[in-house]
Design a protein around this motif. Structure first.
Motif, PDB file in Angstrom:
ATOM      1  N   PRO A  53      20.831  48.538  32.874  1.00  0.00           N
ATOM      2  CA  PRO A  53      21.899  47.678  33.381  1.00  0.00           C
ATOM      3  C   PRO A  53      21.343  46.716  34.412  1.00  0.00           C
ATOM      4  O   PRO A  53      20.244  46.913  34.938  1.00  0.00           O
ATOM      5  N   GLU A  54      22.107  45.690  34.704  1.00  0.00           N
ATOM      6  CA  GLU A  54      21.764  44.784  35.798  1.00  0.00           C
ATOM      7  C   GLU A  54      22.867  44.885  36.848  1.00  0.00           C
ATOM      8  O   GLU A  54      23.591  45.867  36.921  1.00  0.00           O
ATOM      9  N   PHE A  55      23.002  43.849  37.667  1.00  0.00           N
ATOM     10  CA  PHE A  55      23.970  43.895  38.768  1.00  0.00           C
ATOM     11  C   PHE A  55      25.406  43.888  38.263  1.00  0.00           C
ATOM     12  O   PHE A  55      26.300  44.479  38.859  1.00  0.00           O
ATOM     13  N   MET A  56      25.642  43.195  37.150  1.00  0.00           N
ATOM     14  CA  MET A  56      26.976  43.068  36.595  1.00  0.00           C
ATOM     15  C   MET A  56      27.110  43.820  35.270  1.00  0.00           C
ATOM     16  O   MET A  56      26.153  43.934  34.501  1.00  0.00           O
ATOM     17  N   GLU A  57      28.324  44.288  34.993  1.00  0.00           N
ATOM     18  CA  GLU A  57      28.609  44.993  33.737  1.00  0.00           C
ATOM     19  C   GLU A  57      28.523  44.054  32.529  1.00  0.00           C
ATOM     20  O   GLU A  57      28.499  44.514  31.385  1.00  0.00           O
ATOM     21  N   GLU A  58      28.488  42.773  32.785  1.00  0.00           N
ATOM     22  CA  GLU A  58      28.371  41.794  31.704  1.00  0.00           C
ATOM     23  C   GLU A  58      26.913  41.470  31.381  1.00  0.00           C
ATOM     24  O   GLU A  58      26.622  40.455  30.735  1.00  0.00           O
ATOM     25  N   ARG A  81      24.489  51.345  45.370  1.00  0.00           N
ATOM     26  CA  ARG A  81      23.748  50.225  45.975  1.00  0.00           C
ATOM     27  C   ARG A  81      24.388  48.896  45.614  1.00  0.00           C
ATOM     28  O   ARG A  81      24.516  48.009  46.458  1.00  0.00           O
ATOM     29  N   TYR A  82      24.809  48.742  44.364  1.00  0.00           N
ATOM     30  CA  TYR A  82      25.414  47.487  43.937  1.00  0.00           C
ATOM     31  C   TYR A  82      26.781  47.294  44.600  1.00  0.00           C
ATOM     32  O   TYR A  82      27.147  46.167  44.984  1.00  0.00           O
ATOM     33  N   LEU A  83      27.533  48.361  44.727  1.00  0.00           N
ATOM     34  CA  LEU A  83      28.837  48.262  45.382  1.00  0.00           C
ATOM     35  C   LEU A  83      28.668  47.940  46.867  1.00  0.00           C
ATOM     36  O   LEU A  83      29.468  47.188  47.448  1.00  0.00           O
ATOM     37  N   GLN A  84      27.628  48.497  47.493  1.00  0.00           N
ATOM     38  CA  GLN A  84      27.339  48.151  48.880  1.00  0.00           C
ATOM     39  C   GLN A  84      26.982  46.674  49.004  1.00  0.00           C
ATOM     40  O   GLN A  84      27.417  45.987  49.946  1.00  0.00           O
ATOM     41  N   ALA A  85      26.194  46.173  48.050  1.00  0.00           N
ATOM     42  CA  ALA A  85      25.829  44.752  48.073  1.00  0.00           C
ATOM     43  C   ALA A  85      27.063  43.875  47.912  1.00  0.00           C
ATOM     44  O   ALA A  85      27.208  42.845  48.593  1.00  0.00           O
ATOM     45  N   ARG A  86      27.962  44.263  47.029  1.00  0.00           N
ATOM     46  CA  ARG A  86      29.198  43.489  46.837  1.00  0.00           C
ATOM     47  C   ARG A  86      30.007  43.432  48.139  1.00  0.00           C
ATOM     48  O   ARG A  86      30.530  42.380  48.515  1.00  0.00           O
ATOM     49  N   HIS A  87      30.086  44.573  48.837  1.00  0.00           N
ATOM     50  CA  HIS A  87      30.825  44.614  50.103  1.00  0.00           C
ATOM     51  C   HIS A  87      30.122  43.778  51.173  1.00  0.00           C
ATOM     52  O   HIS A  87      30.770  43.027  51.927  1.00  0.00           O
ATOM     53  N   THR A  88      28.796  43.885  51.240  1.00  0.00           N
ATOM     54  CA  THR A  88      28.041  43.220  52.304  1.00  0.00           C
ATOM     55  C   THR A  88      27.963  41.712  52.110  1.00  0.00           C
ATOM     56  O   THR A  88      28.080  40.939  53.071  1.00  0.00           O
ATOM     57  N   PHE A  89      27.797  41.269  50.868  1.00  0.00           N
ATOM     58  CA  PHE A  89      27.509  39.854  50.625  1.00  0.00           C
ATOM     59  C   PHE A  89      28.677  39.071  50.043  1.00  0.00           C
ATOM     60  O   PHE A  89      28.555  37.877  49.782  1.00  0.00           O
ATOM     61  N   MET A 128      31.307  36.912  48.304  1.00  0.00           N
ATOM     62  CA  MET A 128      31.336  36.050  47.131  1.00  0.00           C
ATOM     63  C   MET A 128      29.954  35.836  46.542  1.00  0.00           C
ATOM     64  O   MET A 128      29.809  35.677  45.322  1.00  0.00           O
ATOM     65  N   THR A 129      28.912  35.827  47.375  1.00  0.00           N
ATOM     66  CA  THR A 129      27.557  35.707  46.847  1.00  0.00           C
ATOM     67  C   THR A 129      27.296  36.778  45.810  1.00  0.00           C
ATOM     68  O   THR A 129      26.725  36.515  44.747  1.00  0.00           O
ATOM     69  N   ALA A 130      27.717  38.004  46.087  1.00  0.00           N
ATOM     70  CA  ALA A 130      27.540  39.103  45.132  1.00  0.00           C
ATOM     71  C   ALA A 130      28.557  39.030  43.995  1.00  0.00           C
ATOM     72  O   ALA A 130      28.209  39.240  42.831  1.00  0.00           O
ATOM     73  N   ARG A 131      29.800  38.706  44.311  1.00  0.00           N
ATOM     74  CA  ARG A 131      30.848  38.702  43.285  1.00  0.00           C
ATOM     75  C   ARG A 131      30.589  37.667  42.202  1.00  0.00           C
ATOM     76  O   ARG A 131      30.976  37.846  41.047  1.00  0.00           O
ATOM     77  N   GLU A 132      29.934  36.572  42.566  1.00  0.00           N
ATOM     78  CA  GLU A 132      29.670  35.503  41.603  1.00  0.00           C
ATOM     79  C   GLU A 132      28.265  35.567  41.005  1.00  0.00           C
ATOM     80  O   GLU A 132      27.841  34.629  40.329  1.00  0.00           O
ATOM     81  N   GLN A 133      27.569  36.670  41.234  1.00  0.00           N
ATOM     82  CA  GLN A 133      26.165  36.726  40.827  1.00  0.00           C
ATOM     83  C   GLN A 133      25.984  37.139  39.364  1.00  0.00           C
ATOM     84  O   GLN A 133      25.177  38.005  39.029  1.00  0.00           O
ATOM     85  N   LEU A 134      26.745  36.530  38.488  1.00  0.00           N
ATOM     86  CA  LEU A 134      26.537  36.733  37.056  1.00  0.00           C
ATOM     87  C   LEU A 134      25.532  35.682  36.586  1.00  0.00           C
ATOM     88  O   LEU A 134      25.878  34.673  35.955  1.00  0.00           O
ATOM     89  N   THR A 135      24.283  35.914  36.931  1.00  0.00           N
ATOM     90  CA  THR A 135      23.193  35.013  36.564  1.00  0.00           C
ATOM     91  C   THR A 135      22.068  35.831  35.960  1.00  0.00           C
ATOM     92  O   THR A 135      21.861  36.988  36.333  1.00  0.00           O
TER      93      THR A 135
END
Length: 361
Positions: A41-46, A102-110, A112-119
């Motif tokens: 997997p990567e950062f996003m489920e997509e 770890r990914y959920l922590q990153a989403r909380h910490t960062f 929109m930067t994390a929420r939009e990181q489908l790259t």
């Protein structure tokens, strides 16, 4: 050398679908250990990520790249999804963070930067003798990383609109606090001191979030070059790997011969990378030879000339010449996506569908 590729998971209509966990479970990859040859997997489920086995032969690496894409598609098939080598989704999306701590922590910490990181990017690993050689390489390859980005550019669309960039992924990725070029380090001790100082600020979660454009791999005895978009066509990924290995080998030879490092300021490297993300293979890039604008074709030629001896010694020059010819004939990923958009009468779903086809060509 080895290649890691990140891919979008899309549904039958080309829209991103959050099915990575399902696909990995259905294919038996959900409990597989990380490492070479893995499907992860990567950062996003997509998203899904593949990693080749390390190869010395460019021909074998090309086969590995295609095998990884086929492996990812096999997993996606089990959940009625498709794998697309798109660095951003042409179709509007809402990303779904993978349910790992770890990914959920990153989403909380960062935010929109994390929420939009489908790259989706492409990372090339090239082995080095030790960290001394690795840092010597990092200190020398910076001026050419923007050219590698230009060759890979494959993300013109963002949230359903043309961004006017060849790589909008590079813009989104640059939001991370540690992303981008680095200064000259000189020694492994100085490199690790810099990384430790960043982590000590408590701004990033850990050492794994030090996202330099090129870094010493925290997992493998390699230099990891992380600047590129995921390449639309597997041939472009092969080309990128060959030029990256040539660049690393050239830098290692310069270090061995005590060739003096020319100091290049990170702010200039960042400007060159921005230009590459904006223009891609169309228009001008910043030439690392003159630090002035020059046509992309000329700057790519300068890169090939710079690494020519390494390409010859590896037996890669003929393949690189052929692969570059194919790339120039198509214009690269961003140009192809825009051409498909025009051919389809403005249908971004069709752009994603066409990308699926080329991903496995």
């Amino acid at each position: 050398m080895g290649v890691e590729e990140e891919f979008l998971l899309v549904g039958p209509d080309g829209s991103p679908v959050a099915k990575a966990a399902e696909a990995l479970a259905a294919s038996g990859n959900d409990n597989r250990e990380s490492g070479t040859g893995a499907l992860e997997p990567e950062f996003m489920e997509e998203q899904l990520e593949t990693a080749t086995l390390p190869r010395a032969s460019l021909e074998e690496l090309a086969q590995e790249i295609r095998a990884g894409r086929a492996r990812a598609q096999d997993a996606a098939d089990r959940v009625d999804a498709r794998v697309a080598a798109l660095a951003t989704s042409p179709v509007p999306f809402t990303g779904t963070t993978v349910s790992r701590l770890r990914y959920l922590q990153a989403r909380h910490t960062f935010g929109m930067t994390a929420r939009e990181q489908l790259t989706s990017g492409c990372h090339v690993h090239v082995s080095v003798v030790d960290e001394v050689e690795g840092v010597a390489v990092l200190d020398r390859i910076g001026p050419w990383l923007a050219t590698l980005l230009a060759l890979s550019t494959n993300s013109p669309y963002w949230q359903g609109e043309d961004s006017d960039y060849a790589s909008f992924r590079s813009q989104v990725w640059a939001r991370w606090p540690t992303a981008g070029p680095t200064r000259r380090f000189g020694t492994p001790e100085a490199y690790h001191a810099a990384v430790d100082a960043i982590v000590a600020t408590d701004t990033v979660l850990d050492h794994g979030m030090v996202h330099f454009d090129a870094r010493l791999s925290p997992k493998y005895p390699t230099v990891e070059i992380r600047v590129a978009d995921v390449c639309l066509h597997p041939d472009t990924a092969t080309l990128l790997a060959a030029l990256t290995r040539g660049l690393v080998e050239t830098a290692a030879r310069e270090a061995l011969d005590d060739v003096e490092v020319t100091e290049t300021y990170p702010e200039l490297l960042r400007t060159a990378a921005w230009r590459a993300g904006r223009s891609g293979l169309e228009g001008d890039l910043v030439s690392p030879v003159t630090w002035r604008p020059a046509p992309a074709h000329d700057v790519v030629g300068q890169l090939v000339a710079h690494v020519r001896d390494a390409l010859v010694d590896a037996g890669d020059l003929e393949s690189v010449t052929e692969l570059l010819g194919r790339l120039w004939s198509t214009g690269g990923g961003a140009a192809q996506q825009r051409a498909w958009f025009a051919e389809s009468g403005g249908d971004l779903h069709r752009v994603a569908e066409r990308a699926v086809e080329v991903t496995h060509s």
